[in-house]
Design a protein around this motif. Structure first.
Motif, PDB file in Angstrom:
ATOM      1  N   SER A  68      39.057  44.076  35.161  1.00  0.00           N
ATOM      2  CA  SER A  68      38.446  45.225  35.851  1.00  0.00           C
ATOM      3  C   SER A  68      39.489  46.216  36.361  1.00  0.00           C
ATOM      4  N   SER A  69      40.732  45.768  36.507  1.00  0.00           N
ATOM      5  CA  SER A  69      41.793  46.688  36.935  1.00  0.00           C
ATOM      6  C   SER A  69      42.255  47.565  35.771  1.00  0.00           C
ATOM      7  N   PHE A  70      42.083  47.040  34.562  1.00  0.00           N
ATOM      8  CA  PHE A  70      42.461  47.811  33.379  1.00  0.00           C
ATOM      9  C   PHE A  70      41.311  48.697  32.909  1.00  0.00           C
ATOM     10  N   CYS A  71      40.056  48.217  33.107  1.00  0.00           N
ATOM     11  CA  CYS A  71      38.913  49.014  32.646  1.00  0.00           C
ATOM     12  C   CYS A  71      37.743  48.897  33.605  1.00  0.00           C
ATOM     13  N   VAL A  72      37.365  50.019  34.184  1.00  0.00           N
ATOM     14  CA  VAL A  72      36.249  50.011  35.147  1.00  0.00           C
ATOM     15  C   VAL A  72      34.888  49.996  34.432  1.00  0.00           C
ATOM     16  N   TRP A  73      34.899  50.193  33.118  1.00  0.00           N
ATOM     17  CA  TRP A  73      33.626  50.169  32.383  1.00  0.00           C
ATOM     18  C   TRP A  73      33.251  48.763  31.915  1.00  0.00           C
ATOM     19  N   GLY A  74      34.210  47.830  31.953  1.00  0.00           N
ATOM     20  CA  GLY A  74      33.914  46.455  31.576  1.00  0.00           C
ATOM     21  C   GLY A  74      34.454  46.023  30.225  1.00  0.00           C
ATOM     22  N   ASP A 100      51.103  52.596  41.171  1.00  0.00           N
ATOM     23  CA  ASP A 100      50.153  51.503  41.433  1.00  0.00           C
ATOM     24  C   ASP A 100      50.746  50.226  40.862  1.00  0.00           C
ATOM     25  N   TRP A 101      50.185  49.099  41.303  1.00  0.00           N
ATOM     26  CA  TRP A 101      50.518  47.803  40.682  1.00  0.00           C
ATOM     27  C   TRP A 101      49.250  47.168  40.131  1.00  0.00           C
ATOM     28  N   ILE A 102      49.387  46.463  39.033  1.00  0.00           N
ATOM     29  CA  ILE A 102      48.329  45.551  38.561  1.00  0.00           C
ATOM     30  C   ILE A 102      48.977  44.174  38.568  1.00  0.00           C
ATOM     31  N   GLY A 103      48.547  43.317  39.498  1.00  0.00           N
ATOM     32  CA  GLY A 103      49.277  42.067  39.698  1.00  0.00           C
ATOM     33  C   GLY A 103      50.706  42.416  40.072  1.00  0.00           C
ATOM     34  N   PRO A 104      51.706  41.761  39.430  1.00  0.00           N
ATOM     35  CA  PRO A 104      53.100  42.071  39.761  1.00  0.00           C
ATOM     36  C   PRO A 104      53.644  43.263  38.964  1.00  0.00           C
ATOM     37  N   CYS A 105      52.800  43.846  38.106  1.00  0.00           N
ATOM     38  CA  CYS A 105      53.282  44.837  37.145  1.00  0.00           C
ATOM     39  C   CYS A 105      53.163  46.257  37.688  1.00  0.00           C
ATOM     40  N   PRO A 106      54.303  46.948  37.858  1.00  0.00           N
ATOM     41  CA  PRO A 106      54.252  48.303  38.418  1.00  0.00           C
ATOM     42  C   PRO A 106      54.035  49.367  37.354  1.00  0.00           C
ATOM     43  N   PRO A 118      50.907  53.632  46.891  1.00  0.00           N
ATOM     44  CA  PRO A 118      50.647  52.835  45.694  1.00  0.00           C
ATOM     45  C   PRO A 118      49.569  51.801  46.006  1.00  0.00           C
ATOM     46  N   ARG A 119      48.623  51.661  45.114  1.00  0.00           N
ATOM     47  CA  ARG A 119      47.547  50.698  45.341  1.00  0.00           C
ATOM     48  C   ARG A 119      47.819  49.413  44.563  1.00  0.00           C
ATOM     49  N   GLN A 120      47.440  48.293  45.171  1.00  0.00           N
ATOM     50  CA  GLN A 120      47.615  46.996  44.519  1.00  0.00           C
ATOM     51  C   GLN A 120      46.291  46.574  43.900  1.00  0.00           C
ATOM     52  N   PHE A 121      46.265  46.448  42.585  1.00  0.00           N
ATOM     53  CA  PHE A 121      45.080  45.942  41.896  1.00  0.00           C
ATOM     54  C   PHE A 121      45.373  44.520  41.420  1.00  0.00           C
ATOM     55  N   PRO A 122      44.325  43.682  41.372  1.00  0.00           N
ATOM     56  CA  PRO A 122      44.556  42.320  40.854  1.00  0.00           C
ATOM     57  C   PRO A 122      44.765  42.331  39.346  1.00  0.00           C
ATOM     58  N   LEU A 123      45.410  41.293  38.844  1.00  0.00           N
ATOM     59  CA  LEU A 123      45.637  41.191  37.391  1.00  0.00           C
ATOM     60  C   LEU A 123      44.372  40.626  36.745  1.00  0.00           C
ATOM     61  N   ASP A 124      43.365  41.474  36.596  1.00  0.00           N
ATOM     62  CA  ASP A 124      42.182  41.064  35.827  1.00  0.00           C
ATOM     63  C   ASP A 124      41.623  42.274  35.082  1.00  0.00           C
ATOM     64  N   PRO A 180      36.863  51.662  23.812  1.00  0.00           N
ATOM     65  CA  PRO A 180      37.143  52.708  24.794  1.00  0.00           C
ATOM     66  C   PRO A 180      36.836  52.236  26.219  1.00  0.00           C
ATOM     67  N   GLY A 181      37.589  52.756  27.168  1.00  0.00           N
ATOM     68  CA  GLY A 181      37.395  52.376  28.555  1.00  0.00           C
ATOM     69  C   GLY A 181      38.045  53.387  29.478  1.00  0.00           C
ATOM     70  N   ARG A 182      37.964  53.082  30.779  1.00  0.00           N
ATOM     71  CA  ARG A 182      38.615  53.951  31.769  1.00  0.00           C
ATOM     72  C   ARG A 182      39.474  53.102  32.701  1.00  0.00           C
ATOM     73  N   HIS A 183      40.725  53.480  32.846  1.00  0.00           N
ATOM     74  CA  HIS A 183      41.650  52.737  33.709  1.00  0.00           C
ATOM     75  C   HIS A 183      41.280  52.910  35.185  1.00  0.00           C
ATOM     76  N   ALA A 184      41.338  51.798  35.943  1.00  0.00           N
ATOM     77  CA  ALA A 184      41.108  51.872  37.389  1.00  0.00           C
ATOM     78  C   ALA A 184      42.263  52.602  38.077  1.00  0.00           C
ATOM     79  N   THR A 185      43.458  52.484  37.525  1.00  0.00           N
ATOM     80  CA  THR A 185      44.649  53.027  38.196  1.00  0.00           C
ATOM     81  C   THR A 185      44.723  54.555  38.073  1.00  0.00           C
ATOM     82  N   SER A 186      44.929  55.032  36.872  1.00  0.00           N
ATOM     83  CA  SER A 186      45.117  56.479  36.678  1.00  0.00           C
ATOM     84  C   SER A 186      43.802  57.223  36.517  1.00  0.00           C
TER      85      SER A 186
END
Ligand SMILES: [Fe+2]
Length: 286
Positions: A270-276, A165-171, A262-268, A223-229
């Motif tokens: 919510s892409s790192f944590c779906v719980w907020g 996956d990508w978050i912004g330009p970061c693979p 591979p999914r493209q997520f924006p660099l914000d 604590p949080g949950r990653h959108a990617t994995s």
């Protein structure tokens, strides 16, 4: 093509081995297996060690991957040399220090020192953590990159790395069916951005969250949950400012690597944590 099997160890320079040991054992939950005047080896799984602190500059850090074919070190070195990548063989003495049979080193385009190891040593005794953090093993690292697009191309050109996956330009890159063994994050310097250990379950993440609070350890995300994995995570800051992470993110197995999209997520956030949860980590922000 250089075929990697998995991430294997990191080496971290420090001016204070005793303080590194206190944090790595009492907080992270690693097991100190060997210590000399200038080395501290820490174990998290079947490997002899997954972290080695050495007396030196904290800016000096190394990331190692195990080769899938232990006879392929010489061709790997040849390939890197012919591509003009700064690289070289490791000496016998250096291999002994790393508890591997042999290795080569190279610099990625950012300047990170990466080592490729053949026949790294497993330990005959099992991991017994200094606290019950639920650690199952070494998971992955975040790698600082001065140009994630360039560095992604480097890994995809020379190695069996694939984008999960990508978050912004970061693979987030994998070399085996687990979601990622490295994630490249945009920075203006080289280095390890975070070190991940896999834990068994959400209860381990939450227990550690309260453990950190009780012991005054700075939690920087979660604590949080990653959108990617989909992994449940906790990031905290440790010795020499290193960020450590617990997660169960490797639980996502990519069943058919060739078909994986591979999914493209924006660099914000919510892409790192779906719980907020909001990261207090510079590289995870826009
Ligand atoms: Fe991570």
């Amino acid at each position: 093509m250089i075929v990697l099997r998995d991430i294997y160890y990191v080496r971290l320079g420090t001016r204070d081995l005793d303080a590194a040991q206190r944090f790595a054992t009492a907080v992270v939950g690693l097991q100190a297996v060997d210590k000399t005047a200038d080395r501290l080896y820490l174990k998290s799984d079947a490997r002899h060690h997954s972290v080695c602190y050495f007396l030196g500059d904290p800016a000096e850090q190394v990331i190692a991957f195990e080769l899938k074919d232990w006879t392929a070190l010489a061709p790997a070195l040849e390939q890197l040399e012919s591509a003009g990548v700064p690289c070289g063989p490791g000496s016998r003495e250096e291999a002994l220090d790393r508890h591997v049979e042999s290795f080569v080193w190279f610099h990625d385009p950012t300047g990170n020192r990466i080592e490729l190891v053949a026949r790294p040593h497993d330990a005959g005794v099992r991991y017994f953590g200094s606290r019950d953090a639920g650690i199952q093993g070494f998971g992955h690292v975040g790698i600082c990159s001065t140009d994630p697009v360039r560095d992604e191309k480097f890994w995809l050109t020379h190695f069996n790395a694939m984008v999960s996956d990508w978050i912004g330009p970061c693979p987030l890159l994998r070399v085996n069916p687990r979601h990622h063994q490295m994630a490249l994050f945009a920075t203006d310097h080289k280095g390890i951005q975070h070190i991940n250990f896999q834990v068994a379950e959400i209860d381990d993440v939450m227990r550690s969250y309260y453990h950190m609070q009780k012991h005054g350890v700075k939690v920087v995300f979660g604590p949080g949950r990653h959108a990617t994995s989909g992994g449940i995570f906790l990031y905290f800051e440790g010795h020499d400012g290193m960020i450590f992470e617990y997660s169960n993110s490797d639980r996502k197995i990519i069943e058919s690597p060739e078909d994986h999209r591979p999914r493209q997520f924006p660099l914000d956030a919510s892409s790192f944590c779906v719980w907020g949860a909001t990261p207090d980590i510079a590289e995870f922000k826009e």
